[in-house]
Design a protein around this motif. Structure first.
Motif, PDB file in Angstrom:
ATOM      1  N   ILE A  38      34.627  -3.316   5.229  1.00  0.00           N
ATOM      2  CA  ILE A  38      34.566  -4.294   6.335  1.00  0.00           C
ATOM      3  C   ILE A  38      34.077  -5.634   5.797  1.00  0.00           C
ATOM      4  O   ILE A  38      34.611  -6.699   6.123  1.00  0.00           O
ATOM      5  N   SER A  39      33.062  -5.583   4.922  1.00  0.00           N
ATOM      6  CA  SER A  39      32.501  -6.823   4.382  1.00  0.00           C
ATOM      7  C   SER A  39      33.524  -7.568   3.532  1.00  0.00           C
ATOM      8  O   SER A  39      33.745  -8.763   3.719  1.00  0.00           O
ATOM      9  N   VAL A  40      34.140  -6.842   2.600  1.00  0.00           N
ATOM     10  CA  VAL A  40      35.044  -7.500   1.649  1.00  0.00           C
ATOM     11  C   VAL A  40      36.349  -7.933   2.321  1.00  0.00           C
ATOM     12  O   VAL A  40      36.729  -9.095   2.275  1.00  0.00           O
ATOM     13  N   PHE A  41      37.012  -6.948   2.983  1.00  0.00           N
ATOM     14  CA  PHE A  41      38.330  -7.261   3.560  1.00  0.00           C
ATOM     15  C   PHE A  41      38.221  -8.008   4.892  1.00  0.00           C
ATOM     16  O   PHE A  41      39.072  -8.811   5.224  1.00  0.00           O
ATOM     17  N   GLY A  42      37.170  -7.689   5.628  1.00  0.00           N
ATOM     18  CA  GLY A  42      37.035  -8.313   6.939  1.00  0.00           C
ATOM     19  C   GLY A  42      36.365  -9.661   6.871  1.00  0.00           C
ATOM     20  O   GLY A  42      36.970 -10.694   7.149  1.00  0.00           O
ATOM     21  N   ALA A  43      35.094  -9.658   6.447  1.00  0.00           N
ATOM     22  CA  ALA A  43      34.316 -10.895   6.482  1.00  0.00           C
ATOM     23  C   ALA A  43      34.743 -11.879   5.397  1.00  0.00           C
ATOM     24  O   ALA A  43      34.999 -13.050   5.684  1.00  0.00           O
ATOM     25  N   LEU A  45      37.556 -11.809   2.859  1.00  0.00           N
ATOM     26  CA  LEU A  45      38.975 -12.173   2.815  1.00  0.00           C
ATOM     27  C   LEU A  45      39.499 -12.538   4.203  1.00  0.00           C
ATOM     28  O   LEU A  45      40.311 -13.441   4.361  1.00  0.00           O
ATOM     29  N   GLY A  46      39.003 -11.822   5.208  1.00  0.00           N
ATOM     30  CA  GLY A  46      39.524 -11.991   6.568  1.00  0.00           C
ATOM     31  C   GLY A  46      39.321 -13.390   7.115  1.00  0.00           C
ATOM     32  O   GLY A  46      40.118 -13.871   7.929  1.00  0.00           O
ATOM     33  N   SER A  47      38.262 -14.052   6.654  1.00  0.00           N
ATOM     34  CA  SER A  47      38.008 -15.407   7.162  1.00  0.00           C
ATOM     35  C   SER A  47      39.108 -16.373   6.727  1.00  0.00           C
ATOM     36  O   SER A  47      39.263 -17.449   7.290  1.00  0.00           O
ATOM     37  N   ARG A  48      39.863 -15.979   5.692  1.00  0.00           N
ATOM     38  CA  ARG A  48      40.951 -16.820   5.188  1.00  0.00           C
ATOM     39  C   ARG A  48      42.292 -16.469   5.847  1.00  0.00           C
ATOM     40  O   ARG A  48      43.296 -17.083   5.572  1.00  0.00           O
ATOM     41  N   ILE A  49      42.288 -15.357   6.623  1.00  0.00           N
ATOM     42  CA  ILE A  49      43.545 -14.905   7.217  1.00  0.00           C
ATOM     43  C   ILE A  49      43.514 -15.175   8.722  1.00  0.00           C
ATOM     44  O   ILE A  49      42.504 -14.920   9.373  1.00  0.00           O
ATOM     45  N   GLY A  54      47.923 -10.821  17.134  1.00  0.00           N
ATOM     46  CA  GLY A  54      47.105 -11.223  18.281  1.00  0.00           C
ATOM     47  C   GLY A  54      45.634 -10.875  18.189  1.00  0.00           C
ATOM     48  O   GLY A  54      44.875 -11.124  19.129  1.00  0.00           O
ATOM     49  N   VAL A  55      45.195 -10.270  17.081  1.00  0.00           N
ATOM     50  CA  VAL A  55      43.756  -9.965  16.941  1.00  0.00           C
ATOM     51  C   VAL A  55      43.261 -10.474  15.596  1.00  0.00           C
ATOM     52  O   VAL A  55      44.055 -10.692  14.667  1.00  0.00           O
ATOM     53  N   ASP A  56      41.916 -10.664  15.500  1.00  0.00           N
ATOM     54  CA  ASP A  56      41.348 -11.085  14.215  1.00  0.00           C
ATOM     55  C   ASP A  56      41.656 -10.028  13.161  1.00  0.00           C
ATOM     56  O   ASP A  56      41.718  -8.826  13.468  1.00  0.00           O
ATOM     57  N   TYR A  57      41.780 -10.487  11.904  1.00  0.00           N
ATOM     58  CA  TYR A  57      42.130  -9.552  10.831  1.00  0.00           C
ATOM     59  C   TYR A  57      41.130  -8.400  10.734  1.00  0.00           C
ATOM     60  O   TYR A  57      41.500  -7.234  10.598  1.00  0.00           O
ATOM     61  N   VAL A  58      39.831  -8.726  10.847  1.00  0.00           N
ATOM     62  CA  VAL A  58      38.819  -7.676  10.713  1.00  0.00           C
ATOM     63  C   VAL A  58      38.968  -6.629  11.819  1.00  0.00           C
ATOM     64  O   VAL A  58      38.780  -5.424  11.585  1.00  0.00           O
ATOM     65  N   VAL A  59      39.341  -7.069  13.009  1.00  0.00           N
ATOM     66  CA  VAL A  59      39.556  -6.119  14.121  1.00  0.00           C
ATOM     67  C   VAL A  59      40.814  -5.282  13.843  1.00  0.00           C
ATOM     68  O   VAL A  59      40.852  -4.086  14.142  1.00  0.00           O
ATOM     69  N   PHE A  60      41.803  -5.918  13.227  1.00  0.00           N
ATOM     70  CA  PHE A  60      43.054  -5.220  12.922  1.00  0.00           C
ATOM     71  C   PHE A  60      42.828  -4.053  11.946  1.00  0.00           C
ATOM     72  O   PHE A  60      43.464  -3.006  12.065  1.00  0.00           O
ATOM     73  N   ILE A  61      41.885  -4.242  10.990  1.00  0.00           N
ATOM     74  CA  ILE A  61      41.707  -3.184   9.975  1.00  0.00           C
ATOM     75  C   ILE A  61      40.711  -2.094  10.401  1.00  0.00           C
ATOM     76  O   ILE A  61      40.720  -1.004   9.832  1.00  0.00           O
ATOM     77  N   ILE A  62      39.863  -2.395  11.392  1.00  0.00           N
ATOM     78  CA  ILE A  62      38.838  -1.396  11.783  1.00  0.00           C
ATOM     79  C   ILE A  62      39.456  -0.047  12.182  1.00  0.00           C
ATOM     80  O   ILE A  62      38.978   1.009  11.723  1.00  0.00           O
ATOM     81  N   PRO A  63      40.505   0.005  13.010  1.00  0.00           N
ATOM     82  CA  PRO A  63      41.062   1.327  13.371  1.00  0.00           C
ATOM     83  C   PRO A  63      41.483   2.147  12.150  1.00  0.00           C
ATOM     84  O   PRO A  63      41.196   3.350  12.080  1.00  0.00           O
ATOM     85  N   GLY A  64      42.110   1.500  11.192  1.00  0.00           N
ATOM     86  CA  GLY A  64      42.541   2.212   9.987  1.00  0.00           C
ATOM     87  C   GLY A  64      41.352   2.715   9.175  1.00  0.00           C
ATOM     88  O   GLY A  64      41.386   3.812   8.605  1.00  0.00           O
ATOM     89  N   LEU A  65      40.286   1.897   9.154  1.00  0.00           N
ATOM     90  CA  LEU A  65      39.092   2.309   8.405  1.00  0.00           C
ATOM     91  C   LEU A  65      38.439   3.525   9.064  1.00  0.00           C
ATOM     92  O   LEU A  65      37.971   4.438   8.380  1.00  0.00           O
ATOM     93  N   ILE A  66      38.407   3.518  10.391  1.00  0.00           N
ATOM     94  CA  ILE A  66      37.808   4.654  11.109  1.00  0.00           C
ATOM     95  C   ILE A  66      38.651   5.916  10.872  1.00  0.00           C
ATOM     96  O   ILE A  66      38.118   6.990  10.592  1.00  0.00           O
ATOM     97  N   MET A  67      39.959   5.749  10.944  1.00  0.00           N
ATOM     98  CA  MET A  67      40.832   6.901  10.691  1.00  0.00           C
ATOM     99  C   MET A  67      40.679   7.392   9.252  1.00  0.00           C
ATOM    100  O   MET A  67      40.592   8.602   8.996  1.00  0.00           O
ATOM    101  N   MET A  68      40.589   6.445   8.324  1.00  0.00           N
ATOM    102  CA  MET A  68      40.453   6.806   6.920  1.00  0.00           C
ATOM    103  C   MET A  68      39.138   7.556   6.690  1.00  0.00           C
ATOM    104  O   MET A  68      39.090   8.538   5.944  1.00  0.00           O
ATOM    105  N   ALA A  69      38.069   7.107   7.366  1.00  0.00           N
ATOM    106  CA  ALA A  69      36.767   7.764   7.212  1.00  0.00           C
ATOM    107  C   ALA A  69      36.856   9.220   7.669  1.00  0.00           C
ATOM    108  O   ALA A  69      36.394  10.140   6.987  1.00  0.00           O
ATOM    109  N   TRP A  70      37.480   9.430   8.831  1.00  0.00           N
ATOM    110  CA  TRP A  70      37.588  10.796   9.358  1.00  0.00           C
ATOM    111  C   TRP A  70      38.460  11.659   8.422  1.00  0.00           C
ATOM    112  O   TRP A  70      38.098  12.765   8.038  1.00  0.00           O
ATOM    113  N   ALA A  71      39.589  11.086   8.023  1.00  0.00           N
ATOM    114  CA  ALA A  71      40.545  11.853   7.206  1.00  0.00           C
ATOM    115  C   ALA A  71      39.966  12.230   5.846  1.00  0.00           C
ATOM    116  O   ALA A  71      39.977  13.403   5.460  1.00  0.00           O
TER     117      ALA A  71
END
Lengths: 255, 254
Positions: A38-43, A45-49, A54-71
């Motif tokens: 979240i820090s690296v890709f969201g805060a 790199l994400g500040s540059r994207i 329709g959503v902030d980049y960091v919000v866009f990646i959170i669902p995938g990160l949560i799924m990845m954590a569970w998986a």
């Protein structure tokens, strides 16, 4: 409580006891890893994207990160736990008990499922504190996450059963699971990829899993939700049936 | 009813090795039964088939009248196994090992607690109850394995070389304990390489060799059958090493 219920709960308690006893490794490390993503890709790199669909980049990646954590946690817990027990032969204590193959398989599967669930929930809570993560379709999010967790829990059991050394488990995790997850679109939208990569992504099953979870959180998906759910139910059922058959035969468990 | 009745048991491994070639064996309730044979004779395979750790190729196994192969629930409740190699769960403490084992056999929490306390005391493990099993000495692991096998109060206790590598006092301590529980009614099946152990403890003995039971009887019966004077000489005759008999070994000068 009946003898069978006591037995099943004890088998499950054995799994949860194991990962709680080494919680720095099984819960702490995955949480830190997600926080770093979240820090690296969201805060950073994400500040540059700009916004993505329709959503902030960091919000866009959170669902995938949560799924990845569970998986990944469901997978690694079950594959490691099973292999360790085979290696120490401590699994013989369970195999010589009256426990049925179904009880053994369910308890083992749920161990990893619960560990993955705990890491995913803690990741969500942490993300929710730091970022405003919406939940748009809880009716898709919950079954989607549960099915993903269950699928990878079963996959972990299968790999743990087949494995004869620790290298076998890390091979599947490093060379198959991680690439599938990373290339499934956790950190990007497949629509942004040039051909043939956009088309190739559609052959990655994890792409559809991420699509489900992302739709549940932010209401955006590039995949057909109903079809993805059906695919996951079928995949979970097939994998569970295979594992049950292998447990019934005592595959690499009994001589 | 027999405590253990094995009929025409065959175990063939996928490699083609036939470890058991139609073994039949009957152990009366309350007996202290010894199973002796050289390495690779089929002792452990027979035990593994009885306890569900190996799947028989054909034949039947009944424990107190219950099928131990296909409908094994009641059969396994009646058996306690102390395996040859320590197979303790590294993540658990001594007390947890007993508690979890009791749980696998469906014992309620209160009963598990009471039984674990009783066994910890009986095997002098109370002071170390919170220690993780991976840090225990060999002797402590042996005690725990035996305590664990007894946790669910089995009617048939299977001891696979229980005293291999333990010191004299622990060996004698274990002898006293298993003799006591045998007198209290537990049927015991013992495999051992220590013939004096079998002679001292067992009321009946079977010789197994090459996957077949080749002789059964009391220690004296077996000596008679091989036309020798001791169980040890009968065993040496079985394995074709009669020249190693102690009768041929000179006594050291004092």
């Amino acid at each position: 409580m009946t003898g069978a219920q006591i037995r099943f709960l004890t088998l499950l308690r054995r799994e949860t006891t194991r990962f709680f006893k080494i919680k720095r490794q099984t819960l702490g490390a995955p949480l830190l890893e997600t926080f770093l993503y979240i820090s690296v890709f969201g805060a950073a790199l994400g500040s540059r994207i700009d916004q993505l669909h329709g959503v902030d980049y960091v919000v866009f990646i959170i669902p995938g990160l949560i799924m990845m954590a569970w998986a990944t946690n469901a997978f690694s817990n079950n594959s490691s736990s099973l292999l360790q027990q085979k290696f120490q032969r401590s699994i013989d204590d369970q195999l010589s008990s009256p426990a049925s193959p179904l009880e053994l398989l369910l308890a083992l599967s749920l161990g990893g499922f619960l560990r993955g669930g705990i890491v995913a929930v803690l990741t969500f809570v942490a993300a929710r504190i730091l970022i405003d993560v919406p939940i748009e379709h809880i009716e898709v999010l919950l079954p989607g996450l549960f099915l993903v967790g269950f699928f990878f829990a079963q996959l972990g059991v299968l790999v743990g059963l087949r494995a004869e050394q620790f290298d076998d488990v890390s091979f599947y995790q490093t060379f198959i699971l991680q690439p599938l997850i990373f290339l499934g679109g956790v950190f990007y939208s497949a629509t942004l990829l040039p051909e043939p990569f956009e088309t190739l992504t559609q052959f990655n099953p994890v792409y559809y899993m991420i699509g489900l979870v992302r739709y549940g959180f932010i209401g955006y998906s590039e995949t057909n939700i109903a079809l993805s759910l059906v695919f996951l139910v079928v995949a979970c059922t097939a994998l569970f049936a295979l594992n049950l058959r292998l447990f019934g035969r005592g595959y690499r468990l009994r001589a | 009813m027999y405590a253990l009745a094995i009929n025409e048991l065959v175990k063939r491994y996928p490699t083609g090795t036939e470890a058991l070639k139609g073994v039949s064996l009957e152990i009366e309730e309350g007996e202290f039964y010894g199973l002796l044979g050289p390495n690779g004779a089929g002792k452990s395979t027979l035990i593994h088939c009885t306890t569900g750790l190996a799947q028989p190729t054909s034949g039947s196994i009944e424990i107190f009248g219950h099928d131990a192969v296909h409908h094994y629930g009641d059969a396994r409740l009646a058996v306690g196994l102390a395996p040859q190699e320590p197979n303790l769960d590294w993540f658990l403490t001594i007390e947890e090992s007993l508690d979890f084992h009791g749980g696998y056999f469906g014992m309620p929490r209160k009963d598990r607690k009471e039984r674990a306390t009783e066994l910890l005391d009986a095997f002098s493990l109370t002071d170390k109850r919170h220690e993780k099993t991976r840090f225990l000495s060999g002797g402590m692991k042996r005690r725990l394995i035996l305590a664990r096998a007894l946790m669910h109060r089995p009617k048939l206790l299977i001891l696979d070389e229980p005293t291999a590598g333990v010191d004299v006092e622990l060996r004698l301590e274990l002898w006293h304990y298993v003799q006591r529980i045998n007198q209290e009614g537990t049927t015991i099946l013992l495999t051992t390489h220590y013939l004096e152990e079998a002679e001292q403890l067992c009321t009946k003995i079977a010789f197994i060799n090459g996957g077949e039971i080749v002789a059964t009887g009391t220690s004296a019966d077996l000596a008679r059958e091989y036309n020798v004077t001791s169980l040890e000489d009968a065993y040496l005759a079985l394995v074709g090493r009669g020249e190693l008999s102690r009768a041929h070994v000179p006594v050291a000068d004092a």
